[in-house]
Design a protein around this motif. Structure first.
Motif, PDB file in Angstrom:
ATOM      1  N   SER A  56      23.218  19.724   1.167  1.00  0.00           N
ATOM      2  CA  SER A  56      21.783  19.960   1.360  1.00  0.00           C
ATOM      3  C   SER A  56      21.234  19.048   2.442  1.00  0.00           C
ATOM      4  CB  SER A  56      21.011  19.697   0.058  1.00  0.00           C
ATOM      5  OG  SER A  56      21.507  20.486  -1.008  1.00  0.00           O
ATOM      6  N   PRO A  57      20.267  19.531   3.235  1.00  0.00           N
ATOM      7  CA  PRO A  57      19.583  18.627   4.164  1.00  0.00           C
ATOM      8  C   PRO A  57      18.951  17.476   3.379  1.00  0.00           C
ATOM      9  CG  PRO A  57      19.016  20.912   4.617  1.00  0.00           C
ATOM     10  CD  PRO A  57      19.746  20.914   3.311  1.00  0.00           C
ATOM     11  N   CYS A  58      19.017  16.285   3.931  1.00  0.00           N
ATOM     12  CA  CYS A  58      18.526  15.137   3.174  1.00  0.00           C
ATOM     13  C   CYS A  58      18.193  13.985   4.110  1.00  0.00           C
ATOM     14  CB  CYS A  58      19.575  14.681   2.155  1.00  0.00           C
ATOM     15  SG  CYS A  58      21.131  14.122   2.901  1.00  0.00           S
ATOM     16  N   LEU A  59      17.532  12.991   3.556  1.00  0.00           N
ATOM     17  CA  LEU A  59      17.371  11.720   4.249  1.00  0.00           C
ATOM     18  C   LEU A  59      18.423  10.780   3.675  1.00  0.00           C
ATOM     19  CD1 LEU A  59      15.506  10.192   6.303  1.00  0.00           C
ATOM     20  CD2 LEU A  59      14.469   9.138   4.306  1.00  0.00           C
ATOM     21  N   ARG A 107      27.378  10.511  -6.782  1.00  0.00           N
ATOM     22  CA  ARG A 107      26.916  11.229  -7.968  1.00  0.00           C
ATOM     23  C   ARG A 107      26.147  12.490  -7.577  1.00  0.00           C
ATOM     24  NH1 ARG A 107      25.893   8.261 -12.993  1.00  0.00           N
ATOM     25  NH2 ARG A 107      27.175   6.372 -12.990  1.00  0.00           N
ATOM     26  N   ALA A 108      26.060  13.418  -8.535  1.00  0.00           N
ATOM     27  CA  ALA A 108      25.255  14.622  -8.329  1.00  0.00           C
ATOM     28  C   ALA A 108      23.782  14.233  -8.276  1.00  0.00           C
ATOM     29  CB  ALA A 108      25.505  15.608  -9.466  1.00  0.00           C
ATOM     30  N   PRO A 109      22.950  15.026  -7.592  1.00  0.00           N
ATOM     31  CA  PRO A 109      21.522  14.695  -7.510  1.00  0.00           C
ATOM     32  C   PRO A 109      20.861  14.657  -8.884  1.00  0.00           C
ATOM     33  CG  PRO A 109      22.113  16.371  -5.886  1.00  0.00           C
ATOM     34  CD  PRO A 109      23.294  16.226  -6.794  1.00  0.00           C
ATOM     35  N   GLU A 110      19.917  13.752  -9.026  1.00  0.00           N
ATOM     36  CA  GLU A 110      19.111  13.692 -10.245  1.00  0.00           C
ATOM     37  C   GLU A 110      18.161  14.889 -10.269  1.00  0.00           C
ATOM     38  OE1 GLU A 110      18.878  11.058 -12.525  1.00  0.00           O
ATOM     39  OE2 GLU A 110      20.014   9.446 -11.561  1.00  0.00           O
ATOM     40  N   ALA A 111      17.670  15.219 -11.463  1.00  0.00           N
ATOM     41  CA  ALA A 111      16.652  16.259 -11.572  1.00  0.00           C
ATOM     42  C   ALA A 111      15.431  15.843 -10.755  1.00  0.00           C
ATOM     43  CB  ALA A 111      16.270  16.477 -13.032  1.00  0.00           C
ATOM     44  N   MET A 148      22.308   6.300  -0.687  1.00  0.00           N
ATOM     45  CA  MET A 148      21.338   7.094  -1.449  1.00  0.00           C
ATOM     46  C   MET A 148      20.842   8.212  -0.548  1.00  0.00           C
ATOM     47  SD  MET A 148      17.833   5.711  -3.241  1.00  0.00           S
ATOM     48  CE  MET A 148      16.399   6.756  -3.487  1.00  0.00           C
ATOM     49  N   ARG A 149      20.725   9.388  -1.124  1.00  0.00           N
ATOM     50  CA  ARG A 149      20.207  10.543  -0.379  1.00  0.00           C
ATOM     51  C   ARG A 149      18.959  11.068  -1.071  1.00  0.00           C
ATOM     52  NH1 ARG A 149      25.766  10.745   0.142  1.00  0.00           N
ATOM     53  NH2 ARG A 149      26.545  11.147   2.253  1.00  0.00           N
ATOM     54  N   ILE A 150      17.966  11.421  -0.275  1.00  0.00           N
ATOM     55  CA  ILE A 150      16.730  12.007  -0.788  1.00  0.00           C
ATOM     56  C   ILE A 150      16.692  13.459  -0.364  1.00  0.00           C
ATOM     57  CG2 ILE A 150      14.211  11.918  -0.736  1.00  0.00           C
ATOM     58  CD1 ILE A 150      14.475   8.939   0.012  1.00  0.00           C
ATOM     59  N   GLU A 192       0.842  -1.201   0.000  1.00  0.00           N
ATOM     60  CA  GLU A 192       0.000   0.000   0.000  1.00  0.00           C
ATOM     61  C   GLU A 192       0.875   1.248   0.000  1.00  0.00           C
ATOM     62  OE1 GLU A 192      -2.510  -0.179   3.397  1.00  0.00           O
ATOM     63  OE2 GLU A 192      -3.591  -1.975   2.738  1.00  0.00           O
ATOM     64  N   LEU A 193       0.330   2.324  -0.535  1.00  0.00           N
ATOM     65  CA  LEU A 193       1.044   3.602  -0.564  1.00  0.00           C
ATOM     66  C   LEU A 193       0.958   4.267   0.800  1.00  0.00           C
ATOM     67  CD1 LEU A 193       2.564   5.502  -2.520  1.00  0.00           C
ATOM     68  CD2 LEU A 193       0.373   6.633  -2.956  1.00  0.00           C
ATOM     69  N   VAL A 194       2.107   4.742   1.303  1.00  0.00           N
ATOM     70  CA  VAL A 194       2.173   5.390   2.610  1.00  0.00           C
ATOM     71  C   VAL A 194       2.252   6.906   2.473  1.00  0.00           C
ATOM     72  CG1 VAL A 194       3.516   5.628   4.744  1.00  0.00           C
ATOM     73  CG2 VAL A 194       3.206   3.376   3.701  1.00  0.00           C
ATOM     74  N   CYS A 195       3.143   7.402   1.619  1.00  0.00           N
ATOM     75  CA  CYS A 195       3.234   8.854   1.414  1.00  0.00           C
ATOM     76  C   CYS A 195       3.871   9.145   0.065  1.00  0.00           C
ATOM     77  CB  CYS A 195       4.017   9.526   2.543  1.00  0.00           C
ATOM     78  SG  CYS A 195       5.788   9.186   2.554  1.00  0.00           S
ATOM     79  N   VAL A 196       3.655  10.374  -0.402  1.00  0.00           N
ATOM     80  CA  VAL A 196       4.187  10.836  -1.687  1.00  0.00           C
ATOM     81  C   VAL A 196       4.849  12.191  -1.472  1.00  0.00           C
ATOM     82  CG1 VAL A 196       3.634  11.504  -4.060  1.00  0.00           C
ATOM     83  CG2 VAL A 196       2.355   9.654  -2.956  1.00  0.00           C
ATOM     84  N   GLU A 197       6.044  12.370  -2.034  1.00  0.00           N
ATOM     85  CA  GLU A 197       6.756  13.644  -1.957  1.00  0.00           C
ATOM     86  C   GLU A 197       7.077  14.123  -3.373  1.00  0.00           C
ATOM     87  OE1 GLU A 197       7.374  15.589   0.499  1.00  0.00           O
ATOM     88  OE2 GLU A 197       6.894  14.314   2.223  1.00  0.00           O
ATOM     89  N   ARG A 198       6.496  15.263  -3.738  1.00  0.00           N
ATOM     90  CA  ARG A 198       6.766  15.841  -5.061  1.00  0.00           C
ATOM     91  C   ARG A 198       8.075  16.631  -5.027  1.00  0.00           C
ATOM     92  NH1 ARG A 198       2.995  13.134  -8.138  1.00  0.00           N
ATOM     93  NH2 ARG A 198       0.990  13.096  -7.014  1.00  0.00           N
ATOM     94  N   ALA A 199       8.633  16.864  -6.201  1.00  0.00           N
ATOM     95  CA  ALA A 199       9.861  17.665  -6.342  1.00  0.00           C
ATOM     96  C   ALA A 199      10.971  17.153  -5.428  1.00  0.00           C
ATOM     97  CB  ALA A 199       9.578  19.147  -6.069  1.00  0.00           C
ATOM     98  N   ALA A 200      11.146  15.833  -5.422  1.00  0.00           N
ATOM     99  CA  ALA A 200      12.194  15.203  -4.621  1.00  0.00           C
ATOM    100  C   ALA A 200      13.318  14.731  -5.532  1.00  0.00           C
ATOM    101  CB  ALA A 200      11.624  14.019  -3.842  1.00  0.00           C
ATOM    102  N   SER A 201      14.545  15.043  -5.150  1.00  0.00           N
ATOM    103  CA  SER A 201      15.708  14.589  -5.900  1.00  0.00           C
ATOM    104  C   SER A 201      16.379  13.448  -5.157  1.00  0.00           C
ATOM    105  CB  SER A 201      16.724  15.729  -6.085  1.00  0.00           C
ATOM    106  OG  SER A 201      16.152  16.809  -6.790  1.00  0.00           O
ATOM    107  N   VAL A 202      17.076  12.597  -5.902  1.00  0.00           N
ATOM    108  CA  VAL A 202      17.852  11.535  -5.268  1.00  0.00           C
ATOM    109  C   VAL A 202      19.294  11.637  -5.743  1.00  0.00           C
ATOM    110  CG1 VAL A 202      15.916   9.960  -4.962  1.00  0.00           C
ATOM    111  CG2 VAL A 202      17.244   9.863  -7.079  1.00  0.00           C
TER     112      VAL A 202
END
Length: 229
Positions: A89-92, A41-45, A125-127, A26-36
């Motif tokens: 950048s702050p990240c998870l 490597r540099a963050p993805e778009a 991996m960083r979000i 099941e889906l728990v949460c959605v975050e728009r405009a999130a880079s990984v």
């Protein structure tokens, strides 16, 4: 199935990931405009992050059909990082279980195109969210989903009488019905510098001091017994 990060392409017509309904995902949460950011490597778009009861899925907005996914069982650590000396950048921050690889292979991951084989070797991996204030909520969602996907090895340890940190009584770890202090290596209580949450590092430091104090007391008692025969 081999552990690690994987390419995800099972995307519905509305741009959302198809979940495995048969397994109860099941889906728990959605975050728009999130880079990984994968490894060094540099963050993805920016794209969209989907956290489900089983997986973390990221889908690119810039490149339709491009996505990554990792099972919660393969995430060995997650923490909020806000230290600019650790990452700009702050990240998870996440550590991911991978197959064994050499140092030469690790260097190649920073530059070569990412196929299925290369993704399986990425251990970090960083979000990065557009709104860093939402990192704590995302962290809570990760904690919830991690509880839904316990490590089978940890469950075996619990069955044999060993428990995790939440089963502490009066500052002591518990083995079976007896609290234990002696015999525990203090390295298990070293605070994690990558991320701090709700003062957990402070409690671990206090516990380490309690253990050291107990050992000093035991050492003094042994010395008295030796001198007094």
């Amino acid at each position: 199935m081999a552990p690690g990060l994987k390419i995800f392409a099972d995307i519905a017509g509305d741009g959302t990931p198809r979940l495995e309904d048969a397994s109860g995902e099941e889906l728990v949460c959605v975050e728009r405009a999130a880079s990984v950011a994968l490894g060094r490597r540099a963050p993805e778009a920016p794209g969209t992050l989907f956290v489900t009861t089983r997986r973390v899925i990221w889908l690119s907005e810039a490149e339709k059909g491009k996505g990554y996914a990792v099972e919660f069982l393969d995430i060995t650590l997650h923490a909020v990082s806000r230290d600019p000396e650790t990452y700009p950048s702050p990240c998870l921050y996440m550590q991911i279980e991978t197959e064994a690889r050499s140092d030469d292979e690790a260097g190649d991951l920073d530059s070569e195109p990412l196929g299925e084989l290369q993704l399986a070797k990425i251990s970090e991996m960083r979000i990065i969210l557009s709104d860093a204030a939402q990192l704590d909520s995302l962290f809570d969602a990760f904690c919830h989903c991690a509880e839904l996907n316990p490590d089978p090895a940890a469950e075996q340890n619990e069955e044999s009488g060993w428990f995790n940190g939440e089963y502490m009584a009066d500052g002591d770890w518990i083995h079976g019905d007896e609290p234990m202090v002696d015999g525990i290596d203090p390295e298990f209580f070293t605070p994690n510098p990558i991320g701090e949450n709700d003062g957990s590092d402070l409690s671990r430091s206090v516990l380490e001091l309690q253990i050291n104090d107990q050992r000093f007391e035991d050492a003094d008692e042994d010395e008295v017994r030796e001198n007094g025969h």
